[in-house]
Design a protein around this motif. Structure first.
Motif, PDB file in Angstrom:
ATOM      1  N   ARG A 258      31.869  46.221  36.492  1.00  0.00           N
ATOM      2  CA  ARG A 258      32.577  47.074  37.458  1.00  0.00           C
ATOM      3  C   ARG A 258      32.359  46.613  38.892  1.00  0.00           C
ATOM      4  O   ARG A 258      33.306  46.578  39.689  1.00  0.00           O
ATOM      5  CB  ARG A 258      32.100  48.518  37.312  1.00  0.00           C
ATOM      6  N   PRO A 263      36.200  43.412  40.570  1.00  0.00           N
ATOM      7  CA  PRO A 263      36.721  43.224  41.940  1.00  0.00           C
ATOM      8  C   PRO A 263      37.122  41.784  42.241  1.00  0.00           C
ATOM      9  O   PRO A 263      38.141  41.540  42.909  1.00  0.00           O
ATOM     10  CB  PRO A 263      35.545  43.676  42.815  1.00  0.00           C
ATOM     11  N   LYS A 264      36.339  40.813  41.763  1.00  0.00           N
ATOM     12  CA  LYS A 264      36.703  39.413  41.967  1.00  0.00           C
ATOM     13  C   LYS A 264      37.982  39.057  41.225  1.00  0.00           C
ATOM     14  O   LYS A 264      38.809  38.283  41.721  1.00  0.00           O
ATOM     15  CB  LYS A 264      35.555  38.513  41.504  1.00  0.00           C
ATOM     16  N   ILE A 266      40.425  41.137  40.503  1.00  0.00           N
ATOM     17  CA  ILE A 266      41.530  41.753  41.256  1.00  0.00           C
ATOM     18  C   ILE A 266      41.858  40.913  42.486  1.00  0.00           C
ATOM     19  O   ILE A 266      43.041  40.679  42.809  1.00  0.00           O
ATOM     20  CB  ILE A 266      41.152  43.191  41.657  1.00  0.00           C
ATOM     21  N   GLN A 267      40.829  40.443  43.177  1.00  0.00           N
ATOM     22  CA  GLN A 267      41.050  39.596  44.344  1.00  0.00           C
ATOM     23  C   GLN A 267      41.756  38.306  43.961  1.00  0.00           C
ATOM     24  O   GLN A 267      42.666  37.836  44.674  1.00  0.00           O
ATOM     25  CB  GLN A 267      39.712  39.295  45.015  1.00  0.00           C
TER      26      GLN A 267
END
Length: 334
Positions: A258, A263-264, A266-267
């Motif tokens: 999570r 996040p990576k 999604i980036q």
């Protein structure tokens, strides 16, 4: 010829504590029945908890499948515009359409799986599967609950079964003592004008029948029950330790997914899509980035699913809900 009539009464006097042994065995058997009902209720609560975790996991998988399908549709529209503008070859459109179709199939399968999981859960109360589930509890990971005083339900059942075996030893030992029988009555002789009192008794000799084999069998069953209790303690402690360790590992992996991986991912999707819209990347790069994000999310759901299944197994081993099972039994008796 005159007939004789005899009215008699006989009483066997039990020795060796036979009656007390039977009473103890009956009480121990009743305790076994009560403990087994508690164990079955704990098993039922574990099954409900497991079905609930499966239903929540299926709902989470559906969300991932829907997000992947939406992303595939969006990418397909972008590819279609680029193909019409002659910026991408025709096979790029075909590939995008195939990926979108596959994502739609996976979305439909996930939807069916979620419906089936809700139906399985609803069968526990005989209701309809047309209800919604809140996923906050699925993504929240509570620390494992340790074993306490309430974790004695299964052990209490084994101890009750041992008590039955001990009572059976008492019964078999009491049977080594012979029971005398006394008999008394009235005998009418001839036409009934003459009456005689009859007194007698019997004492079994049992010269060769000492009930030794039955006593040894009862002792063996008692010893086996003691071994079962010891083995259950060892196996239970080992399984609790294993589940507790795996719960900690799953919680750590889910949290890192999570906080670090998703996040990576999604980036990466945002960066690749931006480059794709500016003509710097191909559709294959977009599809790969989207697949990486979906895989990371799916991995987190799989870890959380295993976490909640292990939690259900641990709760069953530690008797976390034994008070609830006992309260239901007490309500039924009232």
């Amino acid at each position: 010829m005159w007939a004789e009539t005899t009215l008699s009464y006989q009483q066997t006097f039990e020795r060796g504590g036979k009656r007390e042994a039977r009473v103890d065995a009956a009480r121990a058997s009743a305790e076994v029945v009560r403990r087994r009902r508690e164990v079955r209720r704990l098993d039922l609560l574990r099954d409900v908890q497991t079905a609930y975790a499966e239903a929540l996991a299926a709902e989470a998988e559906l969300l991932i499948a829907e997000a992947r399908f939406i992303a595939a549709e969006s990418a397909q529209r972008d590819v279609d515009r680029r193909v019409r503008a002659a910026r991408d070859p025709l096979f790029a459109r075909s590939r995008a359409e195939a990926i979108t179709a596959q994502a739609e199939i996976e979305r439909d399968q996930a939807q069916t799986g979620a419906e089936n999981a809700r139906a399985v859960l609803a069968r526990f109360w005989g209701g309809s599967s047309d209800f919604a589930l809140e996923l906050e509890g699925f993504f929240a990971m509570t620390p494992p609950k340790g074993a306490g005083a309430a974790a004695r339900v299964d052990l209490a059942l084994l101890e009750a079964e041992r008590d039955v075996a001990i009572a059976n030893v008492g019964i078999e030992r009491s049977r080594t003592m012979t029971d005398p029988t006394l008999r008394a009555g009235v005998r009418y002789l001839g036409n009934g004008s003459n009456v005689a009192f009859v007194v007698g008794g019997t004492i079994p000799l049992r010269r060769y029948d000492t009930n030794k084999a039955a006593v040894e069998r009862a002792l063996a069953e008692r010893n086996a029950a003691e071994v079962d209790i010891t083995a259950d303690r060892i196996v239970r402690e080992r399984e609790i330790s294993r589940l507790t360790a795996r719960l900690g590992s799953s919680a750590l992996e889910a949290e890192r997914l999570r906080a670090e991986v998703i996040p990576k991912a999604i980036q990466a999707v945002e960066q690749v899509r931006d480059g794709f819209n500016r003509g710097g990347f191909q559709y294959a790069n977009v599809a790969e980035a989207e697949r990486g994000l979906a895989d990371a999310r799916a991995r987190r759901v799989a870890v959380l699913r295993q976490f909640h299944l292990d939690q259900a197994a641990l709760d069953r081993l530690t008797g976390r809900y034994s008070a609830l099972a006992s309260s239901n039994l007490n309500a039924e008796r009232r």
